[in-house]
Design an enzyme around this catalytic site. Structure first.
Site, PDB file in Angstrom:
ATOM      1  N   GLU A  89     -44.996 -38.175 -25.102  1.00  0.00           N
ATOM      2  CA  GLU A  89     -44.094 -38.194 -23.949  1.00  0.00           C
ATOM      3  C   GLU A  89     -43.122 -37.010 -23.973  1.00  0.00           C
ATOM      4  O   GLU A  89     -42.757 -36.469 -22.937  1.00  0.00           O
ATOM      5  CB  GLU A  89     -43.313 -39.517 -23.944  1.00  0.00           C
ATOM      6  CG  GLU A  89     -42.290 -39.670 -22.845  1.00  0.00           C
ATOM      7  CD  GLU A  89     -42.905 -39.795 -21.447  1.00  0.00           C
ATOM      8  OE1 GLU A  89     -44.142 -39.834 -21.321  1.00  0.00           O
ATOM      9  OE2 GLU A  89     -42.125 -39.841 -20.476  1.00  0.00           O
ATOM     10  N   THR A  98     -46.175 -34.445  -5.422  1.00  0.00           N
ATOM     11  CA  THR A  98     -45.969 -34.585  -6.866  1.00  0.00           C
ATOM     12  C   THR A  98     -46.706 -35.799  -7.435  1.00  0.00           C
ATOM     13  O   THR A  98     -46.728 -36.007  -8.644  1.00  0.00           O
ATOM     14  CB  THR A  98     -44.470 -34.606  -7.211  1.00  0.00           C
ATOM     15  OG1 THR A  98     -44.317 -34.314  -8.604  1.00  0.00           O
ATOM     16  CG2 THR A  98     -43.846 -35.939  -6.887  1.00  0.00           C
TER      17      THR A  98
END
Ligand SMILES: *[C@@H]1O[C@H](CO)[C@@H](O)[C@H](O)[C@H]1NC(C)=O
Ligand SMILES: *[C@@H]1O[C@H](CO)[C@@H](O)[C@H](O)[C@H]1NC(C)=O
Length: 651
Positions: free
Chosen positions: A523, A634
């Protein structure tokens, strides 16, 4: 081969040639010219027919431009060759559309409308009214049966998109070359096979969602039930359906697409629902997904649903500055910000990630309110002085002042920068304000945040209260593709600089995958004397099926055709299959550095919208959702570029 050859600029005004010719020539000459051009069309068509490899447009830019010219003649179509005077705008639109702001002065580049006008002219008088009604919306494309899934998209689409009766009436009418939204198989068997693997992954993800969680937001692939995150509020809004639909369509899963489409028509309705939704997430996933389906298919149901949902978001903009709040209760219309966000600030990546959808929505509905909301946001952030040119992640919607001085290309900042660039591209490069803001923002960000590690890896650091934190989010890995895409459209010296940076960042993000046991990326990863491109804390080690690294592989593949990007994409496919695939779909993992990572039992809707779509396109030819014709929102929902893409479908 230079990048300038891959993204031709002559696409920008395809109708320029015939307009000026029409003005210059008298009618006899025009007839003559018509014949000459018709001859050219035949000649070019012959050339292309016998040299089919030219269609790919990869290897031979100069011959490719001949093909493009041929395409343009094709696009201009019978109006040019048959010498029909264009109808006045009043003939095609009803009175209502006349009132829309700016509609009348703008040149109409809408190729399909040109075609449609011709059609209307030829039709008999009693058909005329019916035709005009249809012109406002492109007819719904025929939905091919599943047998033709892998068929040629061009013939399917052009067949489905036009009325049979008009085809009969027009003799030798050249076919408009529509943007390729299906098909696009690569010629190489190896790449074909890889794409087929990705397609089967989508089928696996979708079928399990449909079996165990139909209508719910997301799937728990291990416990075989629905899942929802707080961003979706308390309702069942079928987030995976709306997010996955355009991917299904592009991959040619028409039965699945049809079922999802019908669910949207029947069940996606916020009337009477009382739930608190994230304005940003609802916009990028729902509004964006629906708009993409509208553009690709022409099915006006999607436009109505997108409008319906976007209208429910509007009360969130009723703040003192017009900067929207993060959360809205769609039942009551009350809105607020997250308590944790710098004393009730709005977030840059949220209010800065509305423009592609809202501007497009205004153009296809004729309602200017959405564009006005975006213009207001732009005005407020332009006015505020930026610390060293950088945009902080927080802005107070009451005062219009920046909150805490955190600056990031990852979480809380990311897609704001992306939408500056893409707003410029979406407008066919007419929105100079967006371009200028993008260039200025990137100048500052590159100067202050780009770092090079001891081992030579380039990365975007974050900044907190003036100090650098040498951490990069997985989310920030989209900047590899963004910088390269932006670079191809900018002038030197920025061009080479941004393209090189885009490649370097994508390389770093690949390293973050390569340095883990699972070959999936964490992440967030850090750089220090001790580590490079690796996560440090346990809450940075998870991978939740995110797309950003693959997104950059895809964009860079399209721009450079460097085979490494396809190799890296294939590594990701293999890692996903090994660690994330379970019988009931795909799951995230909690620690990418473990050989047998614990799974999180969530199949994120963006896995269907983004990760699998970008992988599929990575192994497709360049014409399929071409970067010359589309910008991806996006959430990876492709939106058409104004003026160059006939699927824009302006009102
Ligand atoms: C186009 O679709 C119609 C049915 O809508 C069919 O009859 C016709 O054969 C199709 N034409 C081609 C070229 O596929
Ligand atoms: C939503 O449902 C209401 C009735 O409950 C209906 O009037 C409205 O047209 C629907 N809206 C959409 C966009 O489907």
């Amino acid at each position: 081969m230079g990048l300038e050859n891959i993204l031709p600029t002559y696409h920008r005004s395809p109708t320029k040639l015939p307009i000026s010719l029409n003005k210059l020539c008298r009618s006899k000459e025009r007839v003559l010219l018509g014949f000459v051009c018709f001859g050219l069309v035949v000649a070019c068509f012959g050339t292309v027919f016998f040299l089919p490899e030219l269609r790919t447009g990869i290897a031979l830019p100069s011959i490719n431009s001949v093909y493009k010219v041929y395409e343009h003649v094709q696009k201009v179509g019978p109006e040019f060759i048959l010498q029909l005077p264009p109808l006045a705008k009043d003939d095609v639109h009803d009175g209502k559309s006349q009132q829309h702001h700016g509609q009348i002065d703008k040149p109409d580049f809408h190729l399909l409308e040109d075609q449609a006008r011709l059609r209307a002219k030829i039709e008999t008088e009693e058909r005329l009214e019916l035709e005009q009604n249809q012109l406002k919306v492109l007819p719904k494309p025929m939905i091919p049966s599943s047998k033709s899934e892998a068929g040629d998209s061009r013939s399917t689409l052009s067949n489905g998109s036009f009325k049979k009766e008009s085809d009969k009436n027009i003799v030798d009418q050249p076919k408009i070359r529509l943007p390729k939204v299906q098909g696009g198989d690569d010629v190489e068997p190896d790449i074909k096979a890889k794409r087929e693997t990705v397609r089967k992954m989508m089928k696996h993800a979708w079928d399990n969602y449909a079996t165990y969680a139909w209508g719910k937001n997301e799937l728990r692939p291990i416990s075989h039930k629905g899942h929802s995150a707080s961003i979706f509020g308390s309702g069942n809004f079928g987030a995976s359906i709306v997010d996955g639909l355009d991917t299904l369509y592009i991959m040619g899963f028409m039965d699945e697409y049809k079922r999802g489409r019908d669910w949207v028509e029947e069940h996606l309705n916020l009337t009477g629902v009382s739930s608190e939704l994230s304005v940003f997430e609802t916009n990028i996933r729902f509004v964006g997904g629906l708009l993409s389906c509208f553009a690709i298919t022409g099915d006006s149901m999607f436009r109505e649903k997108a409008l319906h949902i976007a209208e429910r978001l509007l009360p969130a903009f009723n703040t003192l500055t017009g900067i929207p709040h993060a959360l809205i209760n769609i039942g009551t219309g009350t809105s607020k910000n997250y308590a944790w966000a710098s004393s009730g600030s709005s977030i840059l990546s949220e209010f800065g990630t509305m423009s592609l959808e809202f501007n497009y929505l205004s153009d296809i509905t004729g309602n200017p309110v959405f564009r006005q909301k975006i213009d207001q946001i732009t005005e407020v952030i332009k006015k505020q002085e930026k610390p060293e040119g950088l945009y902080p992640n927080y802005l107070n919607p009451k005062t219009g002042r920046w909150g805490q001085q955190h600056i990031s290309m990852g979480a809380l900042g990311d897609s704001f920068y992306e939408y500056l660039l893409k707003s410029w591209l979406q407008s066919s490069k007419t929105n100079d304000e967006a371009r200028e803001m993008y260039v200025d923002a990137m100048d500052a960000a590159v100067a202050k945040l780009i770092q090079k590690s001891n081992g030579g890896l380039t990365y975007f650091a974050e900044m907190k209260f003036g100090r650098l934190e040498h951490k990069m989010d997985h989310l920030a890995c989209f900047t590899g593709g963004m910088l390269a895409l932006g670079g191809t459209h900018l002038e030197e010296p920025l061009k080479s600089k941004h393209i090189a940076l885009g490649k370097a960042i994508t390389h770093t993000c690949h390293e973050s995958y390569d340095r883990s046991n699972t070959k999936l990326g964490p992440e967030a990863f850090r750089f220090s004397d001790a580590i490079e491109a690796k996560a440090l804390k346990s809450n940075e080690k998870y991978y939740i099926l995110r797309p950003e690294v693959i997104e950059s592989y895809f964009v860079l593949w399209r721009l450079t055709h460097d085979v490494r990007y396809r190799q890296w994409g294939w590594e990701a496919v293999q890692a996903l299959e090994k660690h994330c695939r379970v019988d009931g779909g795909y799951t995230g993992v909690k620690n990418v550095y473990s050989d047998e990572p614990t799974q999180d039992d969530v199949q994120q809707s963006f896995f269907l919208a983004e990760t699998l779509k970008y992988l599929y396109l990575l192994f497709s030819d360049d014409e399929l959702i071409s970067l010359d014709e589309w910008v991806f929102n996006t959430e990876a929902h492709p939106l058409p570029i104004k003026k160059v893409n006939p699927f824009y479908r302006s009102i």
